[in-house]
Design an enzyme around this catalytic site. Structure first.
Site, short mmCIF file in Angstrom:
data_model
loop_
_atom_site.label_atom_id
_atom_site.label_comp_id
_atom_site.label_asym_id
_atom_site.label_seq_id
_atom_site.Cartn_x
_atom_site.Cartn_y
_atom_site.Cartn_z
N ARG A 101 0.86 -1.17 0.00
CA ARG A 101 0.00 0.00 0.00
C ARG A 101 0.91 1.24 0.00
NH1 ARG A 101 -4.38 -1.88 4.55
NH2 ARG A 101 -5.87 -2.89 3.16
N LYS A 127 0.47 -0.23 9.10
CA LYS A 127 1.75 0.24 9.66
C LYS A 127 2.59 -0.94 10.14
CE LYS A 127 -0.42 3.18 12.42
NZ LYS A 127 -1.71 3.35 11.74
#
Ligand SMILES: Nc1ncnc2c1ncn2[C@H]1C[C@H](O)[C@@H](COP(=O)(O)OP(=O)(O)OP(=O)(O)O)O1
Length: 641
Positions: A101, A127
């Site tokens: 991403r 993350k």
């Protein structure tokens, strides 16, 4: 007759011409705002640079690093590094993901290059992969600091399902487990690749520090990841004192790259985190805060019907779909869950005061779709990683926009459409206000959240962008908020005389040595309450919702302010005159505000039907397809303001 038509036509032409002018001016102003924001950001960056070079801890010998440019970013987004092949292979073989991403690849390459990094990325964008993947491609292990044991356990479970060896050391680890983990830290065969600890553990365990030191000297401490890094700063929305002590890591292990991760941090918060963690010149990668798949909406809360409205949404628009209903208190969690159950909705409460086993049972049932809804306090937050959450409904507003962004961000982690709806109620404002009374910036943050809800003309994302120091073009919303989708449903009203009247109510009570809660102010202004008061008050003919809305407007704009009173058991919120109240004595001072237009039943029908045509959460099908839901949307449109 012809004359009248001509006049009307002429007036219409002139109004249209004037409107065109206004629109032109707005677009010029927006352009100016964009330029000013970008100048402001540049100046802030320069200032940041100047501050950090002035810090005594900053090495004066180290050459000053040039700011990280777009060119640099492009370089780190490449896949021709010596580790790129291994990274790509493990992305698919271990994590079963086909591509990165935005910013993930750059973050991984920077971390693999040994740079210190702050990664600001919206909730649910991935993350964790940015330190987990480098951990698998490096010698030794990565130390991960996470704020909650439950969060670690969720991460460990998900890593285990991918056959990644990860362990934790926390207060509930058994002696035997701890012994094994501590031995593994200095084992050159590295039996695990990730070690999760709480900040308390780092601060309090000398044994852990001594093993870390040994591992560091053996070249086995590959990386340090500080999850939810904003917890370091008092200016962040979730300060945790133990995070303040984490500077020891960089001081003791200066050569180990550190990555700090957060979904919400302003540049000032990050500057503070940088100082606290003793990181010299971290590179900050900020992904745009925008989550394009989330539809934002605010509904005005009618305490009597709120549960009916929420139930109608869940049974209609979100039939068979998973979601969260956030509430204010533990008691609300129990009550709202029971109310929804009575309406045949599979809902269960979740709050901090439940037994850990009960909490994980609720979490599990929800994850496996045995229940549809979790009715939760904010205790249900960090680490909730269910991909297909189609709605997050706030039964009560959040205490700040940052909190709202984080909580609503639990929706649509699979990139599919999802809805984030807030029910905005007058009385809730004061419940939250008294709850955050001890927080330095609590009232201001709450006011920003109230302004977000009260807003009738600005894209909801634009309101959020201001908080995240981002330049925002409303067109990018793509009609994914109620304002952009149904906009212009308001009138601008001169409320000067109303403001004078209600300010007089509070003034008069003050002169009788009486303090009024916001509820009492509403009642008094509407002619309820003790007879002695009714005689002296100019009673308003406005509706209850108009009255509430004007009071909120006056509070937000400084004509009223909060007056807290403490007892050993509770805190009371009273309204007092604010710094701008005296301006109302001036005959030429005027106040205008935007009010939602009252619409005719015919329009209500039209709007409710058109709302049905543009579904967000439901991938296929209409939004309020069932009659329950039509009623709820119609109700919302009828409501003032
Ligand atoms: N490149 C990718 N492609 C598809 N899915 C991905 C990718 N990277 C991560 N994911 C998935 C894995 C998780 O189910 C989900 C969220 O990842 P996670 O790392 O938990 O988010 P996060 O840490 O940014 O969120 P939070 O702020 O809530 O902790 O996204």
């Amino acid at each position: 007759m012809a004359n009248r038509t001509d006049d009307a036509q002429a007036e219409l032409d002139s109004v249209e011409a004037e409107l065109e002018m206004v629109e032109l001016q707005i677009s010029e102003l927006l352009e100016k705002q964009t330029k000013l924001n970008s100048r402001k950001n540049k100046l802030l960056k320069n200032l940041e640079g100047a501050c950090s070079s002035a810090q005594p801890s900053g090495s004066s010998k180290a050459p000053k690093q040039a700011p990280f440019s777009k060119q640099d970013l492009k370089h780190y987004e490449k896949s021709d590094f010596s580790w790129s092949k291994e990274v790509q292979t493990k992305l698919s073989s271990v994590f079963q993901l086909s591509k990165f991403r935005p910013l993930q690849q750059a973050a991984i390459n920077l971390s693999m290059s040994g740079k210190d990094l702050f990664l600001v990325m919206p909730t649910g964008r991935g993350k964790s992969l940015c330190y987990q993947l480098p951990a698998l491609c490096s010698k030794g292990f990565t130390l991960v600091i996470a704020p909650l044991v439950s969060l670690m356990e969720d991460q460990l479970m998900s890593l285990k399902s991918n056959n990644v060896s990860a362990v934790t050391l926390n207060a509930s680890s058994t002696k035997e487990d701890s012994k094994q983990v501590l031995a593994g830290m200095i084992d050159t065969n590295s039996p695990f690749k990730l070690l999760y600890v709480t900040p308390e553990k780092v601060a309090k365990s000398k044994l852990l520090m001594s093993k870390l030191e040994k591992a560091y000297n053996m070249g086995l401490l590959a990386r340090i990841a500080v999850d939810e890094v904003h917890c370091c700063s008092q200016w962040g929305h979730d300060f945790r004192p133990d995070y303040k002590l984490l500077g020891i890591l960089k001081r003791q292990f200066p050569n180990v790259p550190l990555v700090g991760l957060t979904a919400t941090a302003t540049s000032n918060v990050l500057k503070d985190c940088q100082k606290i963690l003793c990181v010299q010149e971290p590179i900050t990668l900020t992904a745009p805060f925008n989550r394009p798949n989330l539809y934002y909406e605010v509904c005005f809360k009618d305490n009597v019907d709120c549960i009916d409205q929420i139930a109608a949404l869940i049974r209609g628009r979100y039939k068979n779909q998973s979601g969260i209903v956030y509430v204010f208190s533990q008691k609300d969690a129990e009550v709202v869950a029971t109310d929804l159950q009575k309406k045949d909705i599979l809902a269960q409460p979740y709050h901090a005061n439940m037994e850990p086993a009960d909490k994980s049972l609720v979490h599990q049932r929800w994850s496996s779709k045995k229940i549809q809804v979790v009715v939760a306090t904010v205790a249900f937050g960090m680490g909730i990683d269910k991909a297909d959450v189609r709605f997050v409904i706030h039964h009560t507003i959040s205490k700040s926009i940052e909190n709202y962004y984080q909580e609503s961000g639990r929706a649509g982690r699979d990139d599919g459409p999802a809805d984030c709806i807030v029910f905005f109620g007058f009385m809730d404002i004061f419940r939250i206000s008294t709850m955050v009374v001890m927080e330095n910036t609590g009232q201001q943050k709450l006011k920003n959240m109230i302004a977000y809800c009260q807003n009738l003309d600005r894209c909801r994302r634009a309101m959020m962008a201001i908080h995240f120091d981002e330049v925002w073009n409303d067109k990018e919303c793509n009609q994914m908020c109620d304002i952009c989708r149904h906009g212009n449903d308001y009138i601008t009203m001169d409320i000067t005389q109303h403001a004078r009247d209600v300010v007089e109510v509070v003034e008069m009570a003050g002169s009788m040595d009486e303090k009024l809660t916001p509820l009492k102010v509403c009642d008094a202004w509407m002619g309820k309450g003790p007879a002695k008061r009714r005689k002296t008050i100019k009673v308003t003919s406005l509706s209850r919702l108009e009255v509430e809305s004007i009071i909120i407007h006056l509070l937000l704009h400084g004509y009223f302010s909060e007056d807290f009173s403490f007892t050993p058991y509770t805190t009371y919120f009273y309204l007092k005159l604010g710094p701008k109240a005296s301006l109302l004595k001036n005959g030429s001072h005027s106040i205008t505000m935007k009010m939602r237009r009252v619409v005719s039943p015919a329009t209500v029908k039209k709007v409710s039907e058109s709302a049905g045509g543009k579904s967000s959460a439901k991938v296929e099908g209409k939004r309020p397809a069932d009659s329950d839901n039509k009623k709820s949307v119609a109700k919302k449109v009828k409501t003032l303001p």
